[in-house]
Structures are given as C-alpha cells and as structure tokens.
Design a protein around this motif. Structure first.
Motif, PDB file in Angstrom:
ATOM      1  N   PRO A 120      43.447  21.958  34.685  1.00 38.07           N
ATOM      2  CA  PRO A 120      42.072  22.079  35.188  1.00 38.07           C
ATOM      3  C   PRO A 120      41.776  23.530  35.568  1.00 38.07           C
ATOM      4  CG  PRO A 120      43.283  20.320  36.324  1.00 38.07           C
ATOM      5  CD  PRO A 120      44.288  21.112  35.554  1.00 38.07           C
ATOM      6  N   VAL A 121      40.531  23.939  35.410  1.00 38.82           N
ATOM      7  CA  VAL A 121      40.155  25.295  35.817  1.00 38.82           C
ATOM      8  C   VAL A 121      40.403  25.482  37.313  1.00 38.82           C
ATOM      9  CG1 VAL A 121      38.260  26.945  36.030  1.00 38.82           C
ATOM     10  CG2 VAL A 121      38.465  25.565  33.965  1.00 38.82           C
ATOM     11  N   PHE A 122      40.108  24.445  38.110  1.00 40.97           N
ATOM     12  CA  PHE A 122      40.251  24.604  39.560  1.00 40.97           C
ATOM     13  C   PHE A 122      41.709  24.851  39.971  1.00 40.97           C
ATOM     14  CE2 PHE A 122      40.114  19.878  38.971  1.00 40.97           C
ATOM     15  CZ  PHE A 122      41.367  19.541  39.468  1.00 40.97           C
ATOM     16  N   SER A 123      42.667  24.515  39.095  1.00 46.13           N
ATOM     17  CA  SER A 123      44.082  24.651  39.433  1.00 46.13           C
ATOM     18  C   SER A 123      44.632  26.048  39.184  1.00 46.13           C
ATOM     19  CB  SER A 123      44.907  23.640  38.626  1.00 46.13           C
ATOM     20  OG  SER A 123      44.485  22.323  38.888  1.00 46.13           O
ATOM     21  N   LEU A 124      43.897  26.877  38.457  1.00 44.59           N
ATOM     22  CA  LEU A 124      44.378  28.223  38.143  1.00 44.59           C
ATOM     23  C   LEU A 124      44.419  29.076  39.415  1.00 44.59           C
ATOM     24  CD1 LEU A 124      42.325  28.803  34.861  1.00 44.59           C
ATOM     25  CD2 LEU A 124      44.719  28.101  35.052  1.00 44.59           C
ATOM     26  N   ARG A 125      45.437  29.903  39.501  1.00 40.12           N
ATOM     27  CA  ARG A 125      45.598  30.742  40.692  1.00 40.12           C
ATOM     28  C   ARG A 125      45.804  32.197  40.267  1.00 40.12           C
ATOM     29  NH1 ARG A 125      47.926  30.118  46.181  1.00 40.12           N
ATOM     30  NH2 ARG A 125      48.312  27.911  45.795  1.00 40.12           N
ATOM     31  N   ARG A 126      44.963  33.060  40.768  1.00 42.58           N
ATOM     32  CA  ARG A 126      45.125  34.491  40.506  1.00 42.58           C
ATOM     33  C   ARG A 126      45.306  35.231  41.818  1.00 42.58           C
ATOM     34  NH1 ARG A 126      40.318  37.346  41.819  1.00 42.58           N
ATOM     35  NH2 ARG A 126      38.452  36.015  41.890  1.00 42.58           N
ATOM     36  N   LYS A 127      45.791  36.434  41.731  1.00 43.10           N
ATOM     37  CA  LYS A 127      45.955  37.250  42.927  1.00 43.10           C
ATOM     38  C   LYS A 127      44.586  37.669  43.467  1.00 43.10           C
ATOM     39  CE  LYS A 127      50.565  39.000  41.822  1.00 43.10           C
ATOM     40  NZ  LYS A 127      51.411  40.192  41.566  1.00 43.10           N
ATOM     41  N   ASN A 128      44.484  37.675  44.788  1.00 40.64           N
ATOM     42  CA  ASN A 128      43.246  38.086  45.443  1.00 40.64           C
ATOM     43  C   ASN A 128      42.058  37.224  45.014  1.00 40.64           C
ATOM     44  OD1 ASN A 128      42.028  39.783  47.339  1.00 40.64           O
ATOM     45  ND2 ASN A 128      41.202  41.120  45.747  1.00 40.64           N
ATOM     46  N   GLY A 129      42.301  35.899  44.968  1.00 43.70           N
ATOM     47  CA  GLY A 129      41.263  34.972  44.534  1.00 43.70           C
ATOM     48  C   GLY A 129      40.474  34.388  45.690  1.00 43.70           C
ATOM     49  N   TRP A 130      39.787  33.276  45.407  1.00 44.40           N
ATOM     50  CA  TRP A 130      38.925  32.620  46.399  1.00 44.40           C
ATOM     51  C   TRP A 130      39.406  31.207  46.718  1.00 44.40           C
ATOM     52  CZ3 TRP A 130      33.716  34.048  48.225  1.00 44.40           C
ATOM     53  CH2 TRP A 130      33.425  35.399  47.993  1.00 44.40           C
ATOM     54  N   GLY A 131      40.643  30.905  46.395  1.00 47.40           N
ATOM     55  CA  GLY A 131      41.181  29.586  46.722  1.00 47.40           C
ATOM     56  C   GLY A 131      40.939  28.541  45.658  1.00 47.40           C
ATOM     57  N   VAL A 132      40.411  28.947  44.503  1.00 43.90           N
ATOM     58  CA  VAL A 132      40.141  28.019  43.405  1.00 43.90           C
ATOM     59  C   VAL A 132      40.115  28.811  42.106  1.00 43.90           C
ATOM     60  CG1 VAL A 132      37.611  28.257  43.439  1.00 43.90           C
ATOM     61  CG2 VAL A 132      38.637  26.088  42.700  1.00 43.90           C
TER      62      VAL A 132
END
Length: 710
Positions: A120-132
C-alpha cells in the motif's frame, strides 16, 4: 451473396490483447489477401496500451471472405518469428458490418515473465516524512525495483475515503468518490514551503512525532496535512498576481473532470451539515446539478480548495507514474468492487444503487459468518439502460493513472453476496442476481416453507435469527434461497434423515450447479462493455467461493487470474500446484487480507509440515521458525512457474534476509478481514532509502529473479 453497400471511408478495426510487456516486440496481422500480405508479409499493428495492439483497415479494399492470423515478426526482415496457435481466423463481410471493431486475444504459448512488488502507498516510509507514504515515495520504490529487476508496483486503492475524519477512514475500499484521490498521499512540501515561522515550528514538531510512529496515525496525519494545505492555499490565493496562473490551471482541471465540482461541493456540504448522511441535507438531499453548480459559485473559495488539493494529487501521481514508466516499471492499481454508502457517487446516481441492501461475502477461511462490507449493491438493471456508462467512465478514468489494475472481488460482476440492510450477519445473505428456488421445488423435496425455518424478507424482523433453512428472495415473492452453511443450524438437525439428504441435494445444486450458465451470461453482459474502454493489463481477484463460470469468462476476456499459494482453487488440494498455474495469471504468496508467510508458518504446525514435505519437497521436520533459506526456496519456486506475473507482498520479500525482517510478526499484517473495525495502518519498519543500500539483500533478490528469467 448479397453485396454490402458501404461508404468510401468504411473501416474495420482489429484489436489484439497480447499481454506480455516486452519492449521492442513487433506484433502484426497476416492473411489470405493482398492487404494482409498474402500470408507472407505481416502488417504491423500499433501498440495502444500495455495489453493491446490495433490496426484500422479499409473495409472496402478487403475481399468478401478472407482468413488471417496474428503473429510476431522481425521488423528488419519482416520474417515471422511466432504464429499464434489454432486454426486460421476467418472474416466474412456478410456477417461483419462496416466500421466493426473485432477484439480477440493472442492464442499460443507465451514466454514473457515478470516480477513485481505489492505494497500500500500508506505503508511506504521515507526519511524525514510525515508518518505516511506518499505518491512521491513511489519513485524511490521504483529505484529499488529497477535495482532488483522487478517490473511492476501494485498498490491498494488510493481514492478519497475520508468521511468521519477518524482512523476508520483508513479502510481503502470504502470510497467517498471513485474518482477523487486521498489527500493523505499528497507531498505537502512539493507544493510549497510553509514560511510562517510559528506555524512551521508547530508543524515540524507534530510531523516528527507522527513520523516516529511504528504505524500510521491516520486521522492525525490527515488532519495535519489538511490544516497545512488550507494555509498554503489561502496564502497563495492572497497574492492575486501569482494566483492567476494557478487559477487557470485549476479551471482547466475542473473542465476536464466532470466529477470534480460535485465532489468538491459534496465535501463542503459535509462540513455545512456536520454529517456525511446526505439524506439529512434538506434541499441538497437529492442531487440537482443546477443547485450544485450555484452552490459552487456562491462558495467559490471553499469549493476551489478541493480543486487545489485534487489538482496537486493528480499531478504528483502523474509524475510518479512517468518516473516508473521511464524505468520500464508498471503501476498497477486496485478497483474496489463497491463504493461507500455515503459517497458522492451514491448521492449523484442514487438510481444505480440498491441503498436498502449491503454487499459482502459468504463464509470463507477469513470469516465463519461471512463478511458485511456495508456497501450498497448495484442496480444492474438501471445500469444496463445506458450500457453501464458509470462503469465505462470509471474504467476509462483509472486508465489515465495506471498501467494495469486488479478488479477487486471480480465475482461481483457475476453475482454479489447481498444482505438486507437491517441485518449484520453475512449468514443472512444470498446471491444476486440468482435463480431462487420456487416454493414448489422445495416442497417437492419433502420440506415445508414456514416461519420456523424461513426468514420472510417482507417481515419487519428486529432480532433476526440465523437458525433457518431458507431466506425469501426480496425481488420475487414466494421464491427462496437456501441459507449458507445451513447444515450447522439447529433447524437442520431437526430434519429427518430423508429430509436432510433432500435438502443437501437441493443446497449443493443451488450453490454449485444451478447458476453456472446464468452467471456466465450475467458477467458477459457487463464486463465486455467496460473492458472496451481500456487498454490496460487487467487482473481479477477470483478468490473465495468461485463458481465454474468465472475461469471460463476470465479466459475468454483475457483477464489474468490470481493464484495464492495457500488458497488453491482445485477441490481437494491443500496448496496451489505451482507447476500447473496458468500463464495468464498472477501468482503470489498472499494478499493484504492474509498473514505474511512468516506469520503463517507458525499458525498450524501440521499444515506447515505438509507444506515443507509436499510442496518444498524437503525431508525431515520443518523448522519451527520461518527461515531465510525457506523464504528463498519459496520465492524461487514461484519465480520458476509459468505465470506471467509473480507479485509478492513487500513483507515476504524482506523475509529472504533474516537481518532485514521486523522484530514483531504482527507488525507486518495489513488487514484482518474478519474484523470490520480494523485500522489499516501498517508501515514498513525500514526506510526506502536504507533498503536501496542493502547490497547483499538486493543482489540476492536480483539473482533469484534473473535466474528464473523474470
């Protein structure tokens, strides 16, 4: 033979479904007339999508009768390299009108294979993100796919689902609009930097807290983003000179998308009435285009805010898709079978929905009582009046943002499990459309229809019982459906031996034989009309209680099936026979509704042991824990299958490296379908940027894919 009278510009269009995504391939048509190369020189067809090729020929120049075939050929020499199988195709003008469109699938053994990832797109995690996860994160995921030789990214539905502004809105299959995208996936920083210092400090503090969470804090992330987006919108709008250009873009976007204004007004009316239940909206309870248009004019600034959000969402998704395609990676979407009861679509097109019914699923491995999704069912009779225009437009719209798509619960186009609105239990459902049993058919088996064994639909039952044998059909009086799993009821146990045998025969025929031809016709009345609007690669989620009509229709329409390792469709089998999966299929270890392989391995030791010995062909006792060696062996066996696609959940890919897995097994689960109140909040435990740096892991996966020629 009667001579056809045609205009000088009459044409005939041949459309070929040839699924493999192979760059540089040449597809042509060759046949028994000069226009088709006299069986010697093929005529090149044009690629018009990721699954389709077409050519338009002059109808008048073709003979009254000719034979033809589709081929692959070398463009430099015109030498045919592959003929499709079977007898020659034929065309007779007497039975083929001018300006006809002929769509068929390539016949033959195909050799192209691909691998992809599902997340799912919501599961992707990047550095310095917004929690989604956000649409822009798909680009980093594409970099990883390119590094490991994968060719497809599959995501869950991304439509706006926000109706209560709570965590329950995380459910991606209950859309507020089948067109609008979910604002939670918008990268705010890509639009504009927030310059107000106090607001910026407040945002950063909240953003850092949300981004540190192991799961998506859905409602908090959404509300923070909407707050920031509104600030950016109002700030930009205040500078009239700079806003002129943006306003023109928004106007063009609104003109190109007829759904946008009703959607934006719908969102504003929810705010006005503090309720999504549009039947309480007074003069706006029933959709009226003139009234809605006037509302948009009177509330231009508020309505335009939603234009602003949707414009940037579509721009960011378009840019992400272009990034993927530039790296020969496809983006595969998911088409939910239903829409939310309180959605803009039901508001606008109430005549197309049965709002007094609910869609769901009969009992299965996920739920002993079946599932009740709460969606209104479709009024197919009304939809047929304009050749399923709502569906055709929907298929056409998703073709603009995806390269391929999965039809969620494709069985819904054959029949849906329908539950009367007052009831919760899926055990009180029935198939619709269907061929219910007449009272005479039932009583001929020695069973009497009465209030002790039947739920009469027209009665107002406040406390319905599931201890029944039959449910009255809501559309046809004095006709009945056997209650699903009726053999587990008390009333069934009270039948005599002869009555039970008679009921079992009736039950088995109803659920497994009676509807095959009927449901085939039902699907073939709908799906071809819809598929004609798209050239995307189409897959169907054909799991669960699948009637025999489904695989036949899917093969005929060239829709790829879904084969899940732990959910065999062949009666009597415990696991899918990997050696026998069809080419036109997608094979996977699981779906968003199943446990990961790591979780599954410990659920049932006896089943795991049989899998270890009979599927993996390994001797001895199965290890208690799921190991990386087992993970690699499973992946390799799936990659070696003949399925066109192997698309695996990201969690099952990560399991090939024990240094790479999440500590908590439960943390990797996306959904529990038996729980209607489940919050969809799974996040990867690793940053995408860090995954790109895992050289050993990436090289191992790459070699598994290359070795198996995917």
């Amino acid at each position: 033979m009667k001579k056809n009278i045609t205009t000088p510009h009459s044409t005939i269009t041949f459309c070929l479904d040839y699924q493999p995504i192979d760059e540089g391939i040449n597809v042509g048509i060759v046949g028994s007339c000069r226009m088709l190369g006299d069986w010697d020189i093929p005529v090149r067809m044009n690629k018009v999508g990721f699954r389709s090729w077409s050519i338009i020929l002059d109808y008048d120049m073709l003979p009254e009768y000719f034979e033809y075939k589709f081929v692959l050929f070398d463009s430099s020499t015109n030498q045919i390299t592959l003929w499709e199988d079977g007898f020659n195709r034929t065309l007779t003008k007497e039975t083929t009108a001018p300006n006809s469109r002929i769509r068929v699938a390539f016949r033959g053994s195909l050799t192209w294979h691909g691998a992809g990832v599902a997340i799912p797109v919501f599961s992707l995690r990047r550095k310095n993100g917004w929690g989604v996860g956000e649409f822009t994160d798909l680009c980093t995921l594409a970099d990883w796919c390119s590094l490991t030789q994968q060719k497809l990214i599959q995501i869950l539905p991304i439509n706006d689902t926000n109706i209560t502004m709570s965590d329950s809105d995380s459910y991606p299959y209950r859309s507020v609009s089948v067109d609008a995208l979910n604002p939670i996936y918008l990268n705010v920083e890509k639009i504009c930097e927030v310059t107000h210092s106090d607001l910026q400090n407040d945002i950063n503090e909240k953003r850092l807290l949300l981004d540190a969470m192991p799961k998506v804090s859905y409602s908090e992330v959404l509300q923070l983003k909407l707050r920031v987006l509104r600030h950016i919108y109002l700030e930009q709008r205040a500078y009239s000179d700079a806003w002129i250009k943006t306003a023109k873009l928004l106007h063009r976007f609104e003109q190109a998308n007829s759904w946008l204004m009703p959607y934006a007004v719908f969102r504003c009316l929810i705010e006005d009435f503090s309720s999504c239940q549009f039947d309480s909206w007074g003069e706006y309870s029933r959709y009226d285009h003139k009234r809605v248009k006037q509302y948009a004019k009177d509330n231009a600034e508020r309505v335009e805010f939603y234009y602003f959000i949707q414009y940037h969402l579509f721009e960011q998704l378009r840019e992400a898709k272009e990034y993927l395609n530039a790296r020969s990676i496809l983006l595969k979407g998911d088409l939910p079978v239903g829409v939310g009861r309180y959605s803009v679509d039901v508001w606008r097109y109430s005549e197309l929905f049965n709002v007094d019914k609910q869609a769901g699923a009969p009992p299965d491995d996920f739920s002993e009582e079946g599932q009740n999704w709460g969606f209104p069912t479709y009024n197919w009779a009304n939809m047929a009046k304009d050749r399923y225009r709502w569906w055709r437009e929907r298929f056409g719209s998703i073709g603009k943002i995806f390269d391929a798509f999965r039809i969620d619960h494709i069985l819904g186009f054959f029949r849906i499990w329908e539950i009367p609105q007052p009831f919760k239990s899926g055990l009180l459902g029935y198939f619709s459309p269907s061929l219910p049993l007449s009272k005479e058919e039932i009583e001929a088996c020695g069973i009497t229809i009465n209030r002790s064994n039947t739920m009469f639909y027209r009665d107002e039952i406040k406390t319905p019982t599931t201890d029944i044998l039959f449910i009255e059909d809501p559309y046809k009086q004095s006709y009945y459906h056997p209650r699903i799993m009726a053999c587990k009821t008390g009333v069934y146990q009270k039948l005599t031996d002869e009555q039970r045998k008679a009921f079992d025969r009736l039950y088995d025929d109803y659920f497994y034989c009676r509807h095959n031809e009927f449901w085939t016709r039902s699907a073939l009345e709908k799906l071809p009309e819809m598929l004609e609007t798209t050239n995307m690669l189409v897959c169907g989620e054909d799991l669960g209680m699948v009637p025999a009509s489904v695989p036949y229709v899917m093969r005929r329409l060239n829709i790829l099936s879904l084969e899940i390792l732990r959910m065999p469709k062949e009666f009597g089998r415990e696991f899918v026979d990997i050696a026998k999966v069809p080419y036109n299929s997608v094979v996977s270890t699981g779906t968003h509704d199943t446990s990961t392989l790591r979780m599954w391995w410990g659920e049932d030791e006896s089943k795991t042991q049989r899998f270890y010995n009979d599927v993996l062909m390994l001797d001895g006792n199965a290890p208690k824990l799921y190991t990386s060696d087992i993970a690699k062996k499973i992946l390799s066996s799936l990659f070696a299958s003949d399925a066109m696609w192997v698309i695996l959940p990201m969690q099952d890919y990560m399991a090939i490296d024990e240094m790479f897995i999440a500590e908590n097994l439960e943390q990797e689960r996306i959904n529990y379908p038996e729980n209607p109140h489940h919050i969809w909040n799974y996040r990867m435990h690793l940053f995408l940027e860090d995954i790109l740096e895992k050289k050993d892991f990436n090289e191992t996966l790459k070699q598994l894919i290359i070795t198996n020629k995917r």
